[in-house]
Structure formats: C-alpha cells, structure tokens
Enzyme design. Structure first.
Site, mmCIF file in Angstrom:
data_model
loop_
_atom_site.group_PDB
_atom_site.id
_atom_site.type_symbol
_atom_site.label_atom_id
_atom_site.label_comp_id
_atom_site.label_asym_id
_atom_site.label_seq_id
_atom_site.Cartn_x
_atom_site.Cartn_y
_atom_site.Cartn_z
ATOM 1 N N ASP A 222 -53.674 29.373 0.564
ATOM 2 C CA ASP A 222 -54.140 28.083 1.057
ATOM 3 C C ASP A 222 -55.138 28.280 2.195
ATOM 4 O O ASP A 222 -54.932 29.123 3.080
ATOM 5 C CB ASP A 222 -52.907 27.318 1.572
ATOM 6 N N GLU A 302 -49.405 48.197 -3.743
ATOM 7 C CA GLU A 302 -48.244 49.095 -3.720
ATOM 8 C C GLU A 302 -47.247 48.704 -4.814
ATOM 9 O O GLU A 302 -46.357 49.465 -5.145
ATOM 10 C CB GLU A 302 -47.505 48.983 -2.380
#
Ligand code: BGC
Length: 587
Positions: A222, A302
């Site tokens: 956002d 990751e």
C-alpha cells in the site's frame, strides 16, 4: 533460510511454476464485502474459504486480499493496530491458515496487503508516542514536528491529506497543553511512520517474515511511493487539485485523452502523459523508497516458491513507475495509467505501447487493471461524461452519470481487450458480475473517511465496496446467512447475482470465465502485441500469437476480419462488430 511450519509445507502443485507472476490473473478480494460466513453483515475469512470453489471455477491464478488485520476500521482496515493478527470481525489466524490451505489446494496463490506507510492511531507504538515527550524514541517512529507561528499553533508545513483537509494534527501533551503535530498523508487516524528510523524497518522485516512463514505468496504494498518524505518536509502546492489515491495529480483520464493524438494513418503518437505526480511533491516517489524494496526483495528471495511484491504506486509517467520493478526491487506495479485511460482507441494504443515499453525496459511484466476498491467501478466509470477525479466517487448529485446497460457494454468490451494483453491482469471482485458503482447509497450509510473529511463534498469510495450478490433470491443476496450487509445492497443485485449468471450464455460471468480460459489456452499473457493496420482510427486491432483482437471504441459497426470467432464481449448476430464491442478471432 526459514523453517516452514508444517501447515505450509509446499506440497501443493501449481499450474504455473516458473515466474508465475508474469502472467497471473489476480483477483482482488475486499474481505468486508466478499462473503459473510457468520451473518454479522461484514465479510470474513471463513466466507472467503467457502467461496474459493467459485473463484477456481472462474479461472484465476491468485487472490489478493485487502487488509483483514486488527484495526478500528476508520479506513476500512488500512489503519492497522496489529500487523500480525486477524481482526475478530474477519476471524482468526486459524481461519487464515484454513483459507490459505484451501486456496493452495485449488492452485490459487494468496497475496496479502501490507500497509507500511502508516499505522492506526490506536497502534501500541502511536499510543506510546502520544504518552511520551517530544524528542523521545517513541515519537521518533512517527513524524512528529513542532508547529509554526505563535506557540506552534500552525502546522509544520502546508501539506494536505489525500482524503481532504490538512495532513497534520496537533496533539495534547501530558501537561494538558497543545503540543506537537504529527503527519498523516491520509486520515488523522493514520499517522505516517518515519521510515528513516531503523526500528521501523526492522519491525516490517518481522511482519514480512510472519506472513511468509504462514505461507503467503506475496504482498501488495500500500502507498508504495509514499514512505520516504523529502528532507526538511518542505511546503508544497500541487499544480492541480489532488484526489488520486496517494497521487499528487496522478494521470487523469482527461489529461491522457488531451495529450494523445494520432497521425494521419491513425497510428498513435508518443504519449505525453502528465508528469506531475512525484515531480516536486516532497512526499511521493522519493528516491529513498527504493532501498526499502531492495531490502524486502532480498528477504523474499530467501523463501522458496517465488513470493512477490506488487507496488501500489500512483506515480506518473509509466517509465517512472518502472523504477519500482527493476530486477532487484518489486515484481509488479499496478498500471494505473491503464486504469485511467478513457475508452478511446488512440489513447488505448498509446498506453498499451507505453506500458509494454516502460515495464519491458526493466525486464518486468506489464500489469493491467480496470477496477479496484479505490476507484469508480469501470462498468460505470468508462461511460461517465463529466470529469470525476479519482477518489471523489459518484453519488446522486454527480453530473454525467451513464445508464447501466450502455455502461456495462463498454466495460465488457474493455475487459475483453485487457484480458488479451500480455502480462498480469488484476480483477476486482464483482466486476465479473458486471456490477456498477452504487450511486444511491443513503448518506448516513457512507463510511469512507473522504466523505467525512470533505463534509460530503466528495462521495468517496463506498459505491464500489457494496457487498457482493451470490444468490438472487436469498437474504443479502447470498452475501451471508442473514439480511445484514454493512452497506445497503441495491435491488439490482437480484438479477446480477452469481447464481443468475452461472452457466448462462452471454452473461458477464460467462464472458469473464471464457476469456480467462482462452487467455490461458492461447498463452496470451506470455505473448506480445503486434498492431494491425487497415482498421478505422477508433478501432483497436492487434495480434497476440494466434489470436486477433478487435475492439470497436467508435460509433459505427465494422466488419470483422476472416477467422473463427473465439470470444465476443456481446452476442454477435453476424460478422458486424457493433460499437463498444470486442472480439477475439483465431488468426
Ligand atoms: C488504499 C486505500 C487506502 C489508502 C490509505 C490506498 O492507496 O488502496 O484504500 O485508503 O491507501 O491506506
């Protein structure tokens, strides 16, 4: 590398594996208004889980959920108090896990909203900041400043809130005296974080990992262009009246329309999309935001499974938006220039070229979007005849309102064009039913802070947020088991309900389902655009792989070219493509 809790073992197998986000059709769920399992009039996570079969049937690849986190709901959940929990109105973390498991079992990925620009004023950090002294570590997590003028009685600068009114609110200090001011680019209940503070950065890394560990496939970020403000917070006067959702100007349909032309052969000229958003605005599109996303990208990478970041950045022009999706930053950015393009062939050709060029230049897919929870639904918007700045909304006093059937016709044609374009497409819940903007909401039902902050001058966004109709003759049109609905539903919902359209040839739902199926079948999302010549200037004609797409934005019917018809946005009686109609043909 994170260890995965057993409930998110990657045991599901998706249709798309590699770089799924480049081509995905992503369906936005606005949880308050999607489906209500407990009958309290507010949608919830269990409601979403119960309706995932319908979304699987529609043929989407992923869902994006607007915020369902703990929140006082002053801005419908974009005011968060606990980023790592579910608001009781929407359910529990167990409901969330069940929803993710069910979505994954149906090959649907799950993207959640992240609101990093600001928290709720009820967030424990902000409450601590209010209780602490000026200059404290608690205040340093937000943007507190002394005021100007006698006894600091004037705001620190002249910035205005996106929702109207000043962007600063003054607090009362512990001694009962008026004190410092805090910045809120949105409602006063949404204080902005200070993203130069490492404590804030570390907290958001924790929040990202919390949801990644629970198995989410990505984040819609956002206000991804607002987190860093210019040093010294200088005064700023926007060149035009604001109103875009976090956009200092944004791309208005009129601006795009006015600046786009065609040459003598009907070929679109280079876009000159207005470049006011961010240029000079000390709170939008500051370069410092990019290092935040590089950091987040490394963190997401990751994790296995290609988790993604999608930017909500109302920045202009598209070549600038592309900075958000450079290879080491986000995966996608919303294409608001496309959303704000009028139904006009020249403007459409121009914005499509500009999108493919801008995103292609950094190796990112373009996205395409026509509706979301902040804009007037495109079944209405594309046919409004008077200027309507984004975020202002429509209501009974608005001028230039279209009637339903012609508006829907144009919207269906626009969607059929959009779903033929290469890249990732976003759909907003209810557009597959042809829902229009709800104009006649009672004033006392309206909840958007825009309505309150402008004393009713702007209607705001409630009209695109009315709870969905699932069953034409059930209470609340099947939204929930009771007749409760947090915004009143219009009688028109009876005929537009999903059960009235399912399996019905020619219904809007059938058109969306067919378009999504053919989009996949013909690999349109991974294809390319080749413009076709020999058509009138007000017709968009292109080839994508083995599909020819013809969209008639003009006022005269045209003869379709040779080829089997694969899809039409309206039932065609013969090979005449009427105005406001799109057809796909086998090349
Ligand atoms: C969201 C809006 C919200 C605002 C403040 C946006 O851009 O999409 O719904 O009101 O951010 O969080």
């Amino acid at each position: 590398m994170q260890a995965f809790p057993s409930f998110v073992q990657m045991s599901y197998s998706f249709r798309m594996t590699s770089e799924w986000w480049r081509t995905a059709a992503i369906y936005q769920i606005y949880p308050r208004s999607f489906a209500d399992a407990n009958g309290d009039g507010m949608g919830d996570l269990a409601g979403i889980t119960s309706r995932l079969g319908d979304l699987h049937d529609l043929g989407i690849d992923a869902i994006w959920l607007s915020p369902f986190y703990t929140s006082p709901q002053r801005d419908a959940g974009y005011d968060v108090t606990d980023y790592c929990d579910v608001d009781p109105r929407f359910g529990t973390l167990a409901d969330f896990d069940a929803m993710v498991a069910e979505a994954h079992a149906r090959d649907i990925r799950v993207i959640v909203d992240l609101v990093p620009n600001h928290s709720s004023d009820q967030h424990v950090w902000f409450q601590a900041a209010l209780a602490a002294a000026p200059g404290s570590a608690e205040r340093a997590r937000y943007l507190f400043r002394d005021g100007h003028g006698t006894a600091g009685g004037l705001p620190p600068n002249n910035w205005e809130s996106v929702f109207g009114g000043p962007a600063w609110t003054r607090v009362t200090e512990a001694d009962g005296m008026p004190g410092q001011w805090y910045l809120h680019l949105f409602d006063s209940s949404q204080p902005d974080f200070d993203w130069t503070n490492e404590v804030v950065r570390e907290e958001f890394r924790r929040i990202l990992r919390f949801w990644l560990d629970r198995g989410v496939d990505g984040f819609r970020v956002d206000v991804a262009h607002g987190m860093i403000k210019a040093d010294g917070l200088p005064d700023y006067t926007p060149p035009t009246a604001g109103g875009s959702m976090g956009g200092a100007g944004g791309v208005t349909a009129d601006a795009l329309h006015d600046t786009v032309g065609t040459d003598a052969t009907g070929v679109a000229l280079e876009p000159e999309i207005s470049d006011e958003a961010g240029d000079g605005a000390p709170y939008w599109a500051q370069d410092g935001v990019h290092e935040i996303y590089r950091d987040w990208r490394a963190l997401l990478d990751e994790y296995p499974g290609e988790r993604i970041l999608a930017a909500e950045a109302w920045v202009d022009p598209l070549s600038r938006v592309a900075k958000w999706v450079r290879p080491d930053e986000m995966h996608q950015a919303f294409n608001f220039a496309y959303l704000e393009t009028p139904w006009d062939a020249a403007a459409l050709r121009t914005v499509i070229d500009a999108s493919l060029d801008a995103f292609g230049a950094v190796g990112a897919p373009s996205t395409w979007v026509l509706s979301n929870h902040d804009v007037v639904r495109h079944a209405t918007r594309l046919s409004v005849t008077e200027p309507n700045p984004q975020g202002h909304g429509l209501g009974p006093r608005s001028a230039g309102l279209p009637s339903y059937a012609p508006g829907l016709r144009r919207a269906r044609a626009a969607t059929a064009l959009m779903l033929a374009l290469p890249g990732s497409a976003y759909l907003y819940q209810g557009e597959e039913l042809g829902l229009p903007e709800v104009i006649h909401l009672p004033d006392d039902a309206r909840q958007d802070p825009t309505w309150f902050r402008t004393a009713g001058e702007r209607y705001g966004r409630d009209g695109c947020r009315v709870p969905l109709p699932w069953e034409g003759s059930a209470p609340s049109y099947g939204f929930g088991p009771s007749d409760a609905s947090w915004l009143p539903q219009p009688a028109q919902w009876a005929e537009l309900a999903r059960d009235q359209q399912r399996g019905v040839a020619g219904s809007t739902l059938s058109m969306y389902r067919d378009a999504l199926a053919r989009r996949r079948e013909h690999g349109l999302a991974s294809g390319s655009v080749e413009w076709l010549t020999g058509y009138p200037a007000d017709v968009v004609a292109l080839r994508n792989g083995d599909v020819i797409v013809v969209a008639n934005t003009g006022s005269t019917a045209i003869e379709l070219p040779a080829g089997d018809v694969l899809l039409t946005s309206e039932v065609l009686a013969d090979r005449a493509l009427a105005p406001d109609t799109t057809a796909w043909l086998r090349a």
